[in-house]
Motif scaffolding. Structure first.
Motif, short mmCIF file in Angstrom:
data_model
loop_
_atom_site.label_atom_id
_atom_site.label_comp_id
_atom_site.label_asym_id
_atom_site.label_seq_id
_atom_site.Cartn_x
_atom_site.Cartn_y
_atom_site.Cartn_z
N THR A 61 1.49 -14.93 -2.99
CA THR A 61 1.48 -14.03 -1.83
C THR A 61 0.58 -14.53 -0.71
O THR A 61 0.57 -13.97 0.37
CB THR A 61 0.99 -12.63 -2.25
OG1 THR A 61 -0.28 -12.78 -2.88
CG2 THR A 61 1.96 -11.96 -3.21
N CYS A 62 -0.19 -15.57 -1.00
CA CYS A 62 -1.15 -16.07 0.00
C CYS A 62 -0.78 -17.49 0.41
O CYS A 62 -0.47 -18.33 -0.43
CB CYS A 62 -2.55 -16.03 -0.59
SG CYS A 62 -3.80 -16.81 0.46
N LYS A 108 1.85 -12.35 2.20
CA LYS A 108 1.11 -11.15 2.59
C LYS A 108 -0.17 -11.50 3.32
O LYS A 108 -0.67 -10.75 4.15
CB LYS A 108 0.75 -10.33 1.34
CG LYS A 108 1.86 -9.41 0.86
CD LYS A 108 1.54 -8.86 -0.51
CE LYS A 108 0.40 -7.84 -0.45
NZ LYS A 108 0.09 -7.32 -1.81
N THR A 109 -0.76 -12.64 2.94
CA THR A 109 -2.00 -13.08 3.58
C THR A 109 -1.92 -14.57 3.91
O THR A 109 -1.21 -15.32 3.24
CB THR A 109 -3.23 -12.87 2.65
OG1 THR A 109 -2.99 -13.57 1.43
CG2 THR A 109 -3.45 -11.40 2.35
N GLY A 136 -2.19 -10.13 7.08
CA GLY A 136 -3.64 -10.30 7.10
C GLY A 136 -3.96 -11.78 7.20
O GLY A 136 -3.58 -12.56 6.33
N GLY A 227 -1.62 -5.14 11.52
CA GLY A 227 -2.31 -6.11 10.65
C GLY A 227 -3.78 -6.31 10.96
O GLY A 227 -4.39 -5.57 11.75
N SER A 250 -11.05 -9.93 0.91
CA SER A 250 -10.57 -8.63 0.43
C SER A 250 -10.34 -7.62 1.56
O SER A 250 -9.82 -6.54 1.34
CB SER A 250 -11.52 -8.05 -0.62
OG SER A 250 -12.77 -7.78 -0.04
N GLU A 253 -6.16 -7.07 2.98
CA GLU A 253 -5.14 -6.17 2.46
C GLU A 253 -5.63 -4.73 2.57
O GLU A 253 -6.83 -4.49 2.55
CB GLU A 253 -4.87 -6.48 0.98
CG GLU A 253 -4.33 -7.86 0.74
CD GLU A 253 -4.17 -8.11 -0.76
OE1 GLU A 253 -3.58 -7.27 -1.45
OE2 GLU A 253 -4.65 -9.16 -1.22
N GLU A 254 -4.68 -3.80 2.62
CA GLU A 254 -5.09 -2.39 2.70
C GLU A 254 -5.83 -2.00 1.43
O GLU A 254 -6.83 -1.30 1.46
CB GLU A 254 -3.85 -1.50 2.89
CG GLU A 254 -3.32 -1.58 4.31
CD GLU A 254 -2.54 -0.35 4.69
OE1 GLU A 254 -1.68 0.07 3.88
OE2 GLU A 254 -2.77 0.18 5.79
N THR A 255 -5.31 -2.43 0.28
CA THR A 255 -6.02 -2.24 -0.98
C THR A 255 -6.02 -3.57 -1.72
O THR A 255 -4.97 -4.06 -2.10
CB THR A 255 -5.35 -1.16 -1.85
OG1 THR A 255 -5.29 0.06 -1.09
CG2 THR A 255 -6.12 -0.90 -3.11
N CYS A 256 -7.19 -4.13 -1.86
CA CYS A 256 -7.30 -5.41 -2.55
C CYS A 256 -7.80 -5.14 -3.98
O CYS A 256 -8.76 -4.38 -4.16
CB CYS A 256 -8.28 -6.32 -1.81
SG CYS A 256 -8.45 -7.95 -2.55
N ASP A 550 3.93 -3.10 -4.96
CA ASP A 550 3.49 -2.08 -4.00
C ASP A 550 4.66 -1.29 -3.46
O ASP A 550 5.69 -1.86 -3.12
CB ASP A 550 2.82 -2.76 -2.80
CG ASP A 550 1.43 -3.25 -3.12
OD1 ASP A 550 1.31 -4.09 -4.03
OD2 ASP A 550 0.47 -2.79 -2.47
#
Ligand SMILES: [Zn+2]
Length: 609
Positions: A61-62, A108-109, A136, A227, A250, A253-256, A550
């Motif tokens: 995801t990164c 995502k990141t 992010g 973002g 960290s 993300e909204e929730t890491c 998610d």
């Protein structure tokens, strides 16, 4: 007759009481007056230690963009990979000096690990849009003032500046960045870091700034559309700064969510060991006692107060004898009284005793180069090392039959490769090796992990009772990445000027109390574990990988490698957690929550802001 009877019964009672009392005194002398606490965790079955292979399958995801033409590229990218692996973030690494930049929408990141943002070319526009749509993106190093930098700067929260640089001599952390980090000052003095002079917009939140009058922002985040940008305007990329990198990442993300060990361990090296005879200069000065009396009446009672107050469980590391013999015979220690006195009390206070050595000569064989760091003898053969260790294990087991010596601390944290193999082969009772986290000249340095041969590595991060800002910085970083405290000290710190003896024990113990108070205030739910339990916790952490799904209002976690429990850190930036199934959640401070998973499937219900 009646009178005689009464007199007889009084005499009988007196004799009876005397016998009981003698019995107590006898038992006390024999010393079987300790109760071992149960281990808090079990050993993992071998089959579950398939370790880390699952991590390879973690969805990527990164996106890590690096530039191999940049001078310190290796240091920076290795550092980031280590942090992401510890956090179980799946990543793809792309070297933009050689490869094409991939499609951002797959990730995502994104982490930019290079200074010349012009290398992004036209992709910089796409990057900006990707962030605005909810991505992010983190700049890991101070950027160069190029055209693309100037284009991106306003989106990254920069109002003005970015054409000049300043040397930075220290840093203040602000509220909300790290667990236990609020108002933390780290002043290294020498101007070894360089930061870009910038002023930020209102949409930027500063988490670290230089500790001089200029207050240059060193780490900030900026909302941008849906973002987030996170900018590191400093050059930290060492093992000791992994926690800072983790904290910065960290925020993307909204929730890491990342796994942690959750262990606080305090080791007492060379304890029990033969107590030095005679006087110590500063002990005589401050307490007018000899060393032996000081240990029994001042040092140890002080140390025990921390068990009562915070529930600390000491792991004592036994040395049987201080001879420098590495050949010949290894006679049994005859003066066992101190070993019993301190050992029993340590065990009775929830502690554990592990193996430090027959004597203090490290497990290094003929030919090992100590590089003039220390004055030790090498062992001429495995046979001599083995007979010394066997004697020490036998002594330890005879003294404390209820205690299982499963932890090994190398003398002076020195352990050769051969010594490491030798231990595993000849002493399978050793399940955990506890040496050092940070690299030294010749010391054995470790990661928190299960080694290839199945032995668990639980390194110590900080030591002694001076506990200067460097130690505290190391402690802060470890607490944030692993939720671990790992400290060791020696009783003879109070004899050694390099370890603060001249300050006196009152000052040193004050430092220790201050550190311990910071630790348990910052991390009120951290577990107090003995060395072997801390090792078991590390094993559970090391084999864990996370599959995450998610949706708008929930996060589902599937924990691969889950055995009986797992601990995870949840950092909530834009969302609040309203419910958890498959585990429990406890608030630590700021945006940080500790998640105790009791099942391999965890559902986290969210409420957006
Ligand atoms: Zn030692």
């Amino acid at each position: 007759m009646y009178k005689m009877c009464k007199r007889f019964s009084i005499t009988f009672l007196a004799i009876f009481l005397a016998v009981i009392l003698a019995g107590f005194l006898f038992l006390d002398n024999v010393g079987m007056n300790y109760t071992m606490s149960e281990a808090q965790l079990t050993d993992l079955p071998k089959a579950t230690i398939a370790r880390k292979e699952k991590y390879e399958e973690t969805p990527k995801t990164c996106l890590l963009l690096t530039d191999s033409s940049m001078e310190n590229n290796d240091v920076l990218s290795v550092h980031l990979r280590e942090v992401l692996e510890d956090m179980r973030v799946g990543y793809v690494i792309v070297d933009i000096a050689l490869e094409e930049i991939p499609d951002f929408s797959l990730y995502k990141t994104i982490v930019l690990v290079f200074q010349n943002l012009d290398l992004l070319g036209e992709k910089s526009i796409e990057l900006c849009q990707w962030v605005q749509q909810g991505g992010g993106c983190m700049l890991f190093c101070t950027p160069e003032p190029t055209a693309v930098y100037r284009y991106l700067a306003p989106y990254m929260g920069v109002k003005e500046g970015g054409i000049s640089y300043s040397e930075i001599q220290g840093m203040n952390l602000k509220e909300g960045l790290m667990i236990g980090g609020t108002d933390f000052n780290f002043h290294w003095g020498d101007p070894m870091a360089v930061a870009m002079n910038v002023q930020l917009n209102d949409n930027a939140s500063v988490y670290a700034e230089s500790d001089d009058d200029s207050k240059i922002p060193l780490l900030w985040s900026a909302e941008c559309g849906e973002g987030t940008w996170v900018v590191n305007n400093h050059g930290f990329a060492e093992k000791a700064t992994r926690g800072l990198t983790c904290a910065a990442y960290s925020m993307l993300e909204e929730t890491c969510i990342y796994p942690v060990i959750n262990a606080s361990a305090f080791f007492l090296d060379d304890f029990p060991s033969p107590v030095p005879m005679g006087d110590g200069t500063y002990i005589r000065r401050d307490y007018n006692r000899d060393i032996s009396s000081f240990y029994s009446n001042v040092w140890w009672p002080d140390m025990l107060t921390l068990c009562e107050e915070y529930g600390i469980r000491y792991t004592g590391m036994l040395i049987e004898d201080y001879s420098d013999e590495t050949d010949g015979v290894f006679p049994r220690q005859t003066d066992t009284e101190r070993f019993e006195h301190f050992g029993y009390m340590l065990l009775d206070n929830g502690g554990e005793i592990g193996m430090h050595g027959y004597n203090h000569q490290p497990l290094c064989f003929t030919g090992f180069d100590f590089k003039d760091e220390v004055d030790y003898n090498t062992w001429p053969s495995e046979e001599t090392a083995e007979s010394a260790m066997r004697e020490a294990f036998d002594y330890l087991d005879t003294l404390y039959p209820e205690n299982t010596a499963a932890v090994y601390v190398p003398p002076s944290n020195i352990l050769s490769e051969e010594g490491r193999t030798f231990l595993k082969e000849h002493f399978p009772q050793i399940k955990v090796i506890a040496s050092l986290y940070l690299e030294g000249e010749i010391e054995y340095s470790q990661e928190f992990e299960i080694a290839e041969d199945g032995v668990i590595e639980f390194p110590r991060v900080i030591s002694g009772a001076i506990l200067d800002q460097y130690m505290r910085w190391d402690a802060l970083n470890t607490l944030n990445l692993y939720y671990v405290n790992s400290h060791f000290m020696h009783p003879d710190d109070v004899l050694d000027e390099d370890r603060g003896a001249a300050d006196g024990w009152e000052v040193l113990f004050g430092n220790l109390c201050d550190y311990v108070d910071w630790l348990y205030t910052s991390a009120p739910n951290i577990r107090n574990l003995t060395g072997s339990d801390a090792g078991r916790a590390t094993a559970r952490y090391d084999i864990l990988s996370i599959e995450r799904t998610d949706t708008r209002d929930e996060i589902r976690l599937r924990l691969d490698g889950f055995w009986d429990e797992a601990w995870l850190m949840a950092r909530c930036n834009g969302q609040s957690i309203v419910g958890v199934t498959g585990g429990t959640l406890e608030h630590i401070g700021d945006d940080y929550y500790l998640l105790h998973a009791t099942q391999d499937q965890v559902r986290i219900e969210l409420e957006g802001e």
